[in-house]
Motif scaffolding. Structure first.
Motif, mmCIF file in Angstrom:
data_model
loop_
_atom_site.group_PDB
_atom_site.id
_atom_site.type_symbol
_atom_site.label_atom_id
_atom_site.label_comp_id
_atom_site.label_asym_id
_atom_site.label_seq_id
_atom_site.Cartn_x
_atom_site.Cartn_y
_atom_site.Cartn_z
ATOM 1 N N PRO A 1 10.233 154.483 -1.183
ATOM 2 C CA PRO A 1 10.606 155.239 -2.532
ATOM 3 C C PRO A 1 11.797 154.580 -3.432
ATOM 4 C CG PRO A 1 10.207 156.648 -0.628
ATOM 5 C CD PRO A 1 10.169 155.168 0.001
ATOM 6 N N GLY A 2 11.740 154.689 -4.544
ATOM 7 C CA GLY A 2 12.705 154.354 -5.413
ATOM 8 C C GLY A 2 12.742 152.877 -5.943
ATOM 9 N N LEU A 3 11.874 152.087 -5.481
ATOM 10 C CA LEU A 3 11.854 150.699 -5.787
ATOM 11 C C LEU A 3 11.156 150.796 -6.890
ATOM 12 C CD1 LEU A 3 10.915 148.865 -2.386
ATOM 13 C CD2 LEU A 3 13.083 148.842 -3.657
ATOM 14 N N SER A 4 11.596 149.641 -8.041
ATOM 15 C CA SER A 4 10.988 149.690 -9.194
ATOM 16 C C SER A 4 10.446 148.206 -9.239
ATOM 17 C CB SER A 4 11.948 149.632 -10.231
ATOM 18 O OG SER A 4 12.895 148.418 -10.409
ATOM 19 N N ALA A 5 9.778 147.970 -10.206
ATOM 20 C CA ALA A 5 8.955 146.508 -10.519
ATOM 21 C C ALA A 5 10.114 145.272 -10.455
ATOM 22 C CB ALA A 5 8.036 146.503 -11.905
ATOM 23 N N ASP A 6 11.305 145.710 -10.937
ATOM 24 C CA ASP A 6 12.373 144.434 -11.102
ATOM 25 C C ASP A 6 12.614 144.340 -9.565
ATOM 26 O OD1 ASP A 6 12.119 144.399 -13.543
ATOM 27 O OD2 ASP A 6 13.987 145.986 -14.040
ATOM 28 N N ASP A 7 12.516 145.266 -8.416
ATOM 29 C CA ASP A 7 12.949 144.889 -7.091
ATOM 30 C C ASP A 7 11.878 144.357 -6.334
ATOM 31 O OD1 ASP A 7 15.194 146.945 -7.522
ATOM 32 O OD2 ASP A 7 14.087 148.668 -7.171
ATOM 33 N N MET A 8 10.634 143.923 -6.946
ATOM 34 C CA MET A 8 9.680 143.388 -6.212
ATOM 35 C C MET A 8 9.108 142.209 -7.122
ATOM 36 S SD MET A 8 7.447 146.790 -5.077
ATOM 37 C CE MET A 8 7.614 147.720 -6.460
ATOM 38 N N PRO A 9 9.886 141.162 -7.417
ATOM 39 C CA PRO A 9 9.493 140.022 -8.134
ATOM 40 C C PRO A 9 8.465 139.121 -7.315
ATOM 41 C CG PRO A 9 11.751 139.550 -7.417
ATOM 42 C CD PRO A 9 11.527 141.085 -7.026
ATOM 43 N N LEU A 10 8.549 139.142 -6.153
ATOM 44 C CA LEU A 10 7.656 138.207 -5.180
ATOM 45 C C LEU A 10 6.394 139.013 -5.256
ATOM 46 C CD1 LEU A 10 10.058 137.053 -2.202
ATOM 47 C CD2 LEU A 10 9.503 135.709 -4.269
ATOM 48 N N VAL A 11 6.221 140.229 -5.189
ATOM 49 C CA VAL A 11 5.058 140.847 -5.069
ATOM 50 C C VAL A 11 4.279 140.836 -6.544
ATOM 51 C CG1 VAL A 11 4.022 143.275 -5.092
ATOM 52 C CG2 VAL A 11 5.990 142.807 -3.633
ATOM 53 N N ARG A 12 5.038 140.760 -7.635
ATOM 54 C CA ARG A 12 4.341 140.552 -8.667
ATOM 55 C C ARG A 12 3.780 139.114 -8.641
ATOM 56 N NH1 ARG A 12 7.337 142.181 -13.853
ATOM 57 N NH2 ARG A 12 6.007 143.693 -14.012
ATOM 58 N N GLU A 13 4.635 138.265 -8.422
ATOM 59 C CA GLU A 13 4.208 136.676 -8.455
ATOM 60 C C GLU A 13 2.806 136.684 -7.512
ATOM 61 O OE1 GLU A 13 6.040 132.341 -7.007
ATOM 62 O OE2 GLU A 13 7.478 134.074 -7.382
ATOM 63 N N LEU B 1 -3.011 135.818 -7.034
ATOM 64 C CA LEU B 1 -4.291 136.401 -6.379
ATOM 65 C C LEU B 1 -5.407 136.445 -7.487
ATOM 66 C CD1 LEU B 1 -3.184 138.908 -3.780
ATOM 67 C CD2 LEU B 1 -4.237 136.658 -3.265
ATOM 68 N N GLU B 2 -4.716 136.846 -8.686
ATOM 69 C CA GLU B 2 -5.547 137.068 -10.027
ATOM 70 C C GLU B 2 -6.066 135.698 -10.275
ATOM 71 O OE1 GLU B 2 -3.047 139.430 -12.345
ATOM 72 O OE2 GLU B 2 -3.832 141.276 -11.437
ATOM 73 N N GLY B 3 -5.328 134.535 -10.162
ATOM 74 C CA GLY B 3 -5.844 133.550 -10.557
ATOM 75 C C GLY B 3 -4.741 132.925 -11.948
ATOM 76 N N GLY B 4 -4.137 134.039 -12.293
ATOM 77 C CA GLY B 4 -3.216 133.832 -13.472
ATOM 78 C C GLY B 4 -1.884 133.000 -13.264
ATOM 79 N N ALA B 5 -1.101 132.838 -13.853
ATOM 80 C CA ALA B 5 0.195 132.200 -14.003
ATOM 81 C C ALA B 5 1.325 133.264 -13.213
ATOM 82 C CB ALA B 5 0.781 131.442 -15.245
ATOM 83 N N ALA B 6 2.311 132.734 -12.553
ATOM 84 C CA ALA B 6 3.265 133.547 -11.982
ATOM 85 C C ALA B 6 4.275 133.465 -13.042
ATOM 86 C CB ALA B 6 3.760 133.215 -10.616
ATOM 87 N N LEU C 1 0.505 138.922 -6.834
ATOM 88 C CA LEU C 1 -0.428 139.595 -7.496
ATOM 89 C C LEU C 1 -1.132 138.605 -8.377
ATOM 90 C CD1 LEU C 1 1.020 143.261 -7.695
ATOM 91 C CD2 LEU C 1 -1.133 142.371 -6.288
ATOM 92 N N ARG C 2 -0.091 138.160 -9.383
ATOM 93 C CA ARG C 2 -0.784 137.221 -10.370
ATOM 94 C C ARG C 2 -1.351 135.732 -9.694
ATOM 95 N NH1 ARG C 2 3.831 137.987 -14.459
ATOM 96 N NH2 ARG C 2 2.898 140.209 -15.338
#
Length: 136
Positions: A113-125, A130-135, A127-128
């Motif tokens: 709890p309390g984590l934001s998207a900014d706290d998870m840059p590796l997760v965003r990368e 896995l979607e086949g998009g550019a990180a 996910l991108r």
């Protein structure tokens, strides 16, 4: 165990709320609710006493079959009930911190709890990728 005794539920009692709301919505007791709670994968059916414990916010042994059975009894999506159980019993929340879910695909990330998207840059990368998009 009273609701005010240990354990202190850090994120509230959303799994207990699912059972309480299902009981109220169906206007039944725990025995009839148990009759409705059957896991479609394994056929597992929780005892009425187990549903009572969940509704009264007592600790229980979780399993995927139990969560699916509660979802059936509550007429709620399994994913929603899984998120409620994870929040209550293990202190994780699951949502789309990146705000990128759409009608075709829903993203859920389990996180503290309390984590934001900014706290998870590796997760965003990840996910991108896995979607086949550019990180980014």
């Amino acid at each position: 165990m009273a609701k005010t005794d240990e354990p202190a539920w850090e994120l509230g009692t959303p799994f207990g709320a699912v059972v309480r709301e299902a009981k109220a919505a169906r206007k039944v007791g725990y025995r009839p609710l148990s009759d409705l709670a059957r896991d479609p994968v394994t056929g597992y059916q929780p005892a009425h006493t187990l549903l009572w414990k969940i509704a009264n916010d007592e600790p229980v042994k979780l399993s995927p079959a139990l969560v699916r059975a509660v979802a059936v009894a509550a007429e709620r999506p399994v994913r929603e009930v899984q998120i409620a159980a994870a929040a209550q019993y293990i202190g994780l929340t699951a949502d789309d911190p990146f705000g990128e879910s759409d009608g075709e695909a829903t993203r859920s990330v389990a996180h503290a709890p309390g984590l934001s998207a900014d706290d998870m840059p590796l997760v965003r990368e990840l996910l991108r990728k896995l979607e086949g998009g550019a990180a980014s």
